[in-house]
Design a protein around this motif. Sequence first.
Motif, PDB file in Angstrom:
ATOM      1  N   ALA A  78       0.844  -1.200   0.000  1.00 53.93           N
ATOM      2  CA  ALA A  78       0.000   0.000   0.000  1.00 53.93           C
ATOM      3  C   ALA A  78       0.876   1.245   0.000  1.00 53.93           C
ATOM      4  N   ARG A  79       0.252   2.388  -0.324  1.00 58.66           N
ATOM      5  CA  ARG A  79       0.905   3.698  -0.265  1.00 58.66           C
ATOM      6  C   ARG A  79       0.019   4.599   0.585  1.00 58.66           C
ATOM      7  N   VAL A  80       0.635   5.377   1.479  1.00 59.25           N
ATOM      8  CA  VAL A  80      -0.133   6.235   2.382  1.00 59.25           C
ATOM      9  C   VAL A  80      -0.559   7.505   1.646  1.00 59.25           C
ATOM     10  N   ILE A  81      -1.866   7.709   1.614  1.00 56.71           N
ATOM     11  CA  ILE A  81      -2.453   8.876   0.946  1.00 56.71           C
ATOM     12  C   ILE A  81      -3.449   9.512   1.912  1.00 56.71           C
ATOM     13  N   GLY A  82      -3.199  10.741   2.281  1.00 61.58           N
ATOM     14  CA  GLY A  82      -4.112  11.432   3.190  1.00 61.58           C
ATOM     15  C   GLY A  82      -4.248  10.746   4.538  1.00 61.58           C
ATOM     16  N   GLY A  83      -3.166  10.159   5.014  1.00 59.01           N
ATOM     17  CA  GLY A  83      -3.188   9.526   6.333  1.00 59.01           C
ATOM     18  C   GLY A  83      -3.735   8.118   6.347  1.00 59.01           C
ATOM     19  N   SER A  84      -4.073   7.570   5.176  1.00 53.89           N
ATOM     20  CA  SER A  84      -4.603   6.213   5.097  1.00 53.89           C
ATOM     21  C   SER A  84      -3.801   5.383   4.113  1.00 53.89           C
ATOM     22  N   ALA A  85      -3.723   4.079   4.405  1.00 55.43           N
ATOM     23  CA  ALA A  85      -3.059   3.144   3.497  1.00 55.43           C
ATOM     24  C   ALA A  85      -4.076   2.700   2.454  1.00 55.43           C
ATOM     25  N   ALA A  86      -3.763   2.980   1.196  1.00 57.56           N
ATOM     26  CA  ALA A  86      -4.715   2.726   0.118  1.00 57.56           C
ATOM     27  C   ALA A  86      -4.466   1.355  -0.501  1.00 57.56           C
ATOM     28  N   THR A  87      -5.515   0.514  -0.532  1.00 61.75           N
ATOM     29  CA  THR A  87      -5.450  -0.801  -1.166  1.00 61.75           C
ATOM     30  C   THR A  87      -6.707  -1.009  -1.992  1.00 61.75           C
ATOM     31  N   VAL A  88      -6.688  -2.055  -2.803  1.00 61.55           N
ATOM     32  CA  VAL A  88      -7.873  -2.415  -3.585  1.00 61.55           C
ATOM     33  C   VAL A  88      -9.053  -2.733  -2.673  1.00 61.55           C
ATOM     34  N   LEU A  89      -8.765  -3.253  -1.472  1.00 58.66           N
ATOM     35  CA  LEU A  89      -9.834  -3.648  -0.553  1.00 58.66           C
ATOM     36  C   LEU A  89     -10.311  -2.503   0.328  1.00 58.66           C
ATOM     37  N   GLY A  90      -9.727  -1.306   0.170  1.00 58.03           N
ATOM     38  CA  GLY A  90     -10.198  -0.168   0.950  1.00 58.03           C
ATOM     39  C   GLY A  90      -9.063   0.674   1.489  1.00 58.03           C
ATOM     40  N   MET A  91      -9.452   1.726   2.213  1.00 58.58           N
ATOM     41  CA  MET A  91      -8.500   2.643   2.846  1.00 58.58           C
ATOM     42  C   MET A  91      -8.489   2.340   4.346  1.00 58.58           C
ATOM     43  N   PHE A  92      -7.266   2.279   4.918  1.00 50.73           N
ATOM     44  CA  PHE A  92      -7.144   1.908   6.327  1.00 50.73           C
ATOM     45  C   PHE A  92      -6.206   2.877   7.025  1.00 50.73           C
ATOM     46  N   PRO A  93      -6.502   3.244   8.289  1.00 52.86           N
ATOM     47  CA  PRO A  93      -5.646   4.198   9.021  1.00 52.86           C
ATOM     48  C   PRO A  93      -4.189   3.775   8.996  1.00 52.86           C
TER      49      PRO A  93
END
Length: 379
Positions: free
Chosen positions: A270-285
Amino acid sequence: MFEFLKVRARPTGDPSHRRGKVAVTFAARLTFDDVSRRYGDTVALDHVSLDVAPGEIVCLLGPSGCGKTTLLRLAAGVERPSSGRVLLDNKEVAGPDIFVPPEKRGVGLMFQDFALFPHLSIVDNVAYGLKSLTRSEAKAEAFASLERVGLAHYASEYPHILSGGEQQRVALARAIAPRPSVLLMDEPFSGLDPRLRERMREETLVILHETSATCIVVTHDPEEAMRMGDRVALMRKGKLLQVGKALDLYRAPKNIFAARTFSDLNELPARVIGGSAATVLGMFPANGIAEGGAAIVCVRQRGVRFLPAGEGVPARVLDSRFLGDIALVELAVQGLDALILARVRESDVPQLGSEIGVKVDQGAVLVFPADNGPSQAVP
């Protein structure tokens, strides 16, 4: 002066489960203070500090070769630390200038292979370490210990007639016979089949709680560590990675190695974007990972949920393996090169080849920096 507790026998027709009284010992505090152990250029223990409270059961957990048994041997006095100190009730028993021999430490050691002498009767095996008593006193104490583990009726027999579980109980009787203040157990259940191992764990826990001895149990089985330990001490490559209650280590592992130890995971880059880790399955803190930084999102296999087609993230069911009460389902998820594994009730498995949707429970996700731990779950 020792107290005695009456033990409630388990409701079974097997006479081996009828146990006698269990002596309560005076538990000691066991402390490892910045302990290291080296063999030439090989570092077996690397500055380990651990404090075990009187009467506490701590499980040392980790892969083979991580230093668990070496730590036990230092506590027992079988080996000396290269640096650091070992203390019993805050009294130094091993250090730069002090070394108390094993027989004067009041520490019991139960080996992985039970180490029973084939030429001695079972009662004589248990009495073997009671050197300070007369022969008759030692036999009486040994017989009492056999009663505690439900094997007094085998006292005059020899080890070869016993099953693996019975040999394990004889070894436990021998370990508790001297009423040690600290009991050290090195993979005591590893040679038993799974069902017997579970029963022996339960019976051993009962005896350990009755004796009240401070206890360290070495294991490489996370479930065993979580079941037996008041606390779990996770080790890797001679270092102590994390110590705490099993639930704390499960919910808040410090790194990916710890997370993998206690859970079956799907690991997504994942890559952190706007404070969240972005994945295909969703954004996570992202838990403080720097903006734009690389992360690994770990999704517990039990946290993958199935939805009807058209909802959630599109996926296809590729395979399913029956594991008893649950099934392991293999999924191809749109946008992911790697497969996703899900553990669900066997009755909830979709038809193979079917198109479904998936989502992830937020509580089943752990996010780590990409450099937080080893890239592979290796020792």
